[in-house]
Design an enzyme around this catalytic site. Structure first.
Site, PDB file in Angstrom:
ATOM      1  N   ALA A  18       0.833  -1.294  -0.063  1.00 42.80           N
ATOM      2  CA  ALA A  18      -0.063  -0.042   0.053  1.00 42.80           C
ATOM      3  C   ALA A  18       0.924   1.243  -0.082  1.00 42.80           C
ATOM      4  O   ALA A  18       1.911   1.358  -0.767  1.00 42.80           O
ATOM      5  CB  ALA A  18      -1.096   0.094   1.110  1.00 42.80           C
ATOM      6  N   CYS A  19       0.571   2.197   0.773  1.00 39.70           N
ATOM      7  CA  CYS A  19       1.389   3.601   0.898  1.00 39.70           C
ATOM      8  C   CYS A  19       2.883   3.409   1.177  1.00 39.70           C
ATOM      9  O   CYS A  19       3.354   4.283   0.906  1.00 39.70           O
ATOM     10  CB  CYS A  19       0.764   4.399   1.744  1.00 39.70           C
ATOM     11  SG  CYS A  19      -0.759   5.062   1.401  1.00 39.70           S
ATOM     12  N   SER A  20       3.178   2.265   1.806  1.00 36.44           N
ATOM     13  CA  SER A  20       4.727   1.971   1.891  1.00 36.44           C
ATOM     14  C   SER A  20       5.317   1.237   0.900  1.00 36.44           C
ATOM     15  O   SER A  20       6.344   1.069   1.040  1.00 36.44           O
ATOM     16  CB  SER A  20       4.703   1.566   3.511  1.00 36.44           C
ATOM     17  OG  SER A  20       4.599   2.447   4.426  1.00 36.44           O
TER      18      SER A  20
END
Ligand code: CO8
Length: 373
Positions: free
Chosen positions: A155-157
């Site tokens: 995801a965002c990471s």
């Protein structure tokens, strides 16, 4: 062992912009249509009426002013409320690979590399267009790279997790030069009909070249002093879209098949996690927050980033310390911290230290400490 450097980055920016005012106008038209269509059920108390959104709320709550998207018309059509994208044949480059290649070519040009120099491609992002073959392998083929490619999703990471895999591959010798690509067509899984989150995301692609310092030739190089990853399970950001949906006989258009979150909880829980993570990572490389010239943070929320940096430095949080790109790009998931790094680093001097840090669904947090050479 050779030091490892980031020797180039690239950014692909989609062709269309949607301002908050445009987004809210179409959302409110959708709300009016929905309420008119369901007037009888709303009157009977069987259906809750939908409520208008507000451009002022969006900017105040998040810092977002606009976003870039691959398609504007479908998103803003109040009878549709999601992008209208054309299906491509198997022998055409897929859309996710295409925007990844655009960013990759720019990163390779910045690093002074051709496809022949790249011996691994990692495609790391929030949403992969298909199950297989890997988008990374399609990108590898399109740029004429050698070696191997694979996809990953945190995801965002995803970008920082991908960077650590690239750094490790170079350190251990399984590759000399790795291209990390973060294509994010978030508009495909954004819930444009949900007032709580319809404003959050934007589309973009970023790419980063990671290589041995002794092969790097670009004028600007950033030595990787260290990286650190952590995860902690949470359902507060979740999307149940997946390949088992058909076998579960679940509704493919149900609310849980697009992005949803408990935004308040995420804000409160992730700020301390991210601040503690950065502090401990800096200490691992014998540095303190005061030694850091710039924090290139994940771009989800302006106040969130200000709180994280304030916790770390105790001082005033200016754009000089923690640059903001979400006002222009919105939350581009994994690409956000890389866009910040790409756009806001030219003024730093040799020896200056900066931290790329991402945080988001999982929960996941990743940080990479860099020193300009
Ligand atoms: N317009 C007007 N009012 C609104 C709106 C709106 N659009 N939305 C909510 N409100 C109202 C609410 O109803 C509420 O009213 P009341 O007080 O009367 O109940 C009031 O405004 C406050 O609502 P919230 O408490 O929800 O608002 P917040 O101040 O918390 O702001 C945010 C909402 C901006 C979402 C904020 O909570 C936030 O940014 N949180 C952090 C989120 C975050 O970091 N998420 C990371 C997720 S991204 C990630 O990990 C990648 C996932 C994969 C990507 C997939 C691509 C699609």
């Amino acid at each position: 062992m050779s030091a490892v450097v980031i020797s180039g980055t690239g950014l692909y920016q989609p062709p269309h912009t949607i301002t908050n005012a445009e987004l809210v106008e179409s959302f409110n038209a959708y709300v009016d249509l929905f309420n008119a269509e369901h007037a009888a059920q709303i009157e009977a108390g069987a259906v809750q009426p939908l409520v208008h959104s507000s451009a002022e709320f969006i900017e105040k709550a998040s810092g977002i002013k606009q976003r870039y998207v691959m398609d504007k018309e479908g998103i803003l059509d109040p009878t549709r409320m999601h992008p209208r994208l054309k299906e491509r044949s198997d022998d055409q480059l897929s859309m996710l690979a295409e925007i990844g290649v655009e960013a990759a070519r720019k990163a390779m040009a910045a690093a002074g590399k051709t496809g022949d120099d790249i011996d691994a491609v990692i495609c790391s992002c929030s949403n992969l267009q298909r199950a297989y073959p890997a988008i990374a392998i399609e990108i590898q083929n399109a740029i004429g790279a050698r070696g191997y490619g694979y996809d990953m999703n945190v995801a965002c990471s995803a970008a920082t997790f991908g960077l650590e895999q690239a750094v490790n591959a170079v350190r251990t010798g399984s590759a000399r030069c790795v291209l990390v690509v973060n294509p994010e067509i978030t508009s495909g899984h954004q819930e444009w009909k949900d007032r709580d989150c319809h404003f959050i995301f934007g589309d973009v692609a970023t790419a980063t070249v990671v290589e041995r310092a002794d092969t790097a030739t670009s004028t600007e190089q950033w030595e990787v002093l260290g990286s650190k990853l952590a995860t902690q399970f949470s359902n507060n950001i979740r999307n149940n879209f997946g390949y088992l949906n058909r076998s579960e006989d679940s509704d493919p258009n149900a609310r849980d098949k697009t992005f949803r979150q408990e935004g308040r909880k995420v804000f409160k829980e992730v700020v301390p996690i991210a601040a503690a993570h950065i502090e401990s990572q800096l200490s691992d490389v014998s540095l303190a927050p005061a030694d850091v010239r710039r924090f290139w943070l994940h771009q989800a929320n302006l106040s969130m980033n200000q709180l994280i940096v304030k916790k770390l430095t105790g001082g005033e949080v200016t754009a000089e310390v923690a640059p903001l790109i979400l006002d222009e790009f919105a939350n581009t998931s994994s690409a956000g911290s890389i866009i910040a790094f790409h756009k806001f680093r030219a003024d730093l001097a040799s020896g200056d230290v900066g931290v790329i840090c991402s945080f988001g669904a999982g929960y996941s947090v990743g940080s990479v400490v860099l020193r300009k050479r």
